[in-house]
Design an enzyme around this catalytic site. Sequence first.
Site, PDB file in Angstrom:
ATOM      1  N   ASP A 197      44.827   8.862  40.378  1.00 58.07           N
ATOM      2  CA  ASP A 197      44.457   7.931  41.442  1.00 58.07           C
ATOM      3  C   ASP A 197      44.308   8.628  42.785  1.00 58.07           C
ATOM      4  O   ASP A 197      43.354   8.362  43.523  1.00 58.07           O
ATOM      5  CB  ASP A 197      45.510   6.824  41.544  1.00 58.07           C
ATOM      6  N   PHE A 203      43.462   2.331  42.869  1.00 57.46           N
ATOM      7  CA  PHE A 203      42.334   2.345  41.943  1.00 57.46           C
ATOM      8  C   PHE A 203      42.790   2.347  40.490  1.00 57.46           C
ATOM      9  O   PHE A 203      42.043   1.898  39.611  1.00 57.46           O
ATOM     10  CB  PHE A 203      41.412   3.521  42.242  1.00 57.46           C
ATOM     11  N   ASP A 204      43.990   2.833  40.197  1.00 56.26           N
ATOM     12  CA  ASP A 204      44.551   2.641  38.864  1.00 56.26           C
ATOM     13  C   ASP A 204      44.713   1.151  38.576  1.00 56.26           C
ATOM     14  O   ASP A 204      44.373   0.667  37.487  1.00 56.26           O
ATOM     15  CB  ASP A 204      45.913   3.339  38.751  1.00 56.26           C
ATOM     16  N   VAL A 205      45.264   0.432  39.531  1.00 52.33           N
ATOM     17  CA  VAL A 205      45.463  -1.007  39.352  1.00 52.33           C
ATOM     18  C   VAL A 205      44.118  -1.723  39.235  1.00 52.33           C
ATOM     19  O   VAL A 205      43.920  -2.592  38.378  1.00 52.33           O
ATOM     20  CB  VAL A 205      46.299  -1.583  40.512  1.00 52.33           C
TER      21      VAL A 205
END
Length: 381
Positions: A138, A166-168
């Site tokens: 991320d 951005f992972d989420v």
Amino acid sequence: MDGPLDGVLVADFSRILAGPYATMLMADMGAEVIKVEGPGGDDTRTWMPPVRDGVSTYYLGINRGKRSIALDLRDEGDAQAARELASRADVLIENFKPGGMARFGLGYDDVRATNPGVVYASITGFGSGDGAHVPGYDLMVQAISGLMSLTGDPGGPPYRAGISVFDVMAGNHAVIGILAALRHRDATGEGQQVEVNLLSSALTGLVNHSSAYVAGDVVPYRMGNAHPSVFPYEPLPTADNDLIVSAANDGQFRKLCEVLGIPGVADDPRFARNADRTANREELRPLLVERLATKGAVEWFDLLVAAGVPCGPINTIDGGFAMAERFGLDPVVTVGEGDRAVPTTRHPIRFSATPAGYALPPPELDEHGDEIRKWLGERHG
């Protein structure tokens, strides 16, 4: 009561954050999620402090509702068990480097050959093409996408966001893609591959900044907490703490001025429209700050919200949960029972007929390995 995804079997070959977050949301909604871990377990099991009863709270926060089996895919017997699981799954989700699953006979084409209806979701950092060789973390994507160039004071260095945003976001996009593909399968009987990559999630997630560049040929820049297109839409000082004030349209600005006791400011031609306020923000800001200095942030919050002006105090995490409690959102639920009970954050979606469930606590490594191996060894017609 069964959740909306009751009956959906998810083979979860993902680890760290984006994939496990996606499968946790699906587990909350009733899917049966089998978390496949290597012999050493998901990396986040070791990401500590903080801990709860010796277990990483990072791991606890994204792995409820699942069953765990430890499989060493380099061992042919374990790889065969993994392939059997894949052949029975409605959904398979993985975030290996592109091509990594194929080494074990678990690539999309391999799984589709025995399970043509499978929805096979792959999460990568930079896609399966020319960016396939680049590791997907991320922080890297925050840097490469341009987000860090937008975060921080104008004269200072770029900063990362406080979470792996951005992972989420990619995890959410994976769930959206999976659900859409399941809908397609319901209509046609046909499975498909769903591909999500962090950089594409980032670029769409930059929304107005992406559009500024793509449609307007403008490269946005750091503005601290200010908004490039709206004012006031930033923290402003009060008698004690800063208060976020988000008067994003002319009506809200007029109400703000009325509550602050400066109604004439809303009629000033320099501030009458949002475009005017944005252009003349340096003249308007001191007028607002002078009035805000007469009361504290929480007092202003109650007064302004009652008048329909969006605003909010800048809380620490505990304050955020307290505010959610105040609004009756019940943000904390308990997953599991007895000694295994763990407080966790409530699923973000409310269903009127099929509410989210919280039966299984985050599993210990290989906690359900024996029962899953037994099940995989049984022949299914």
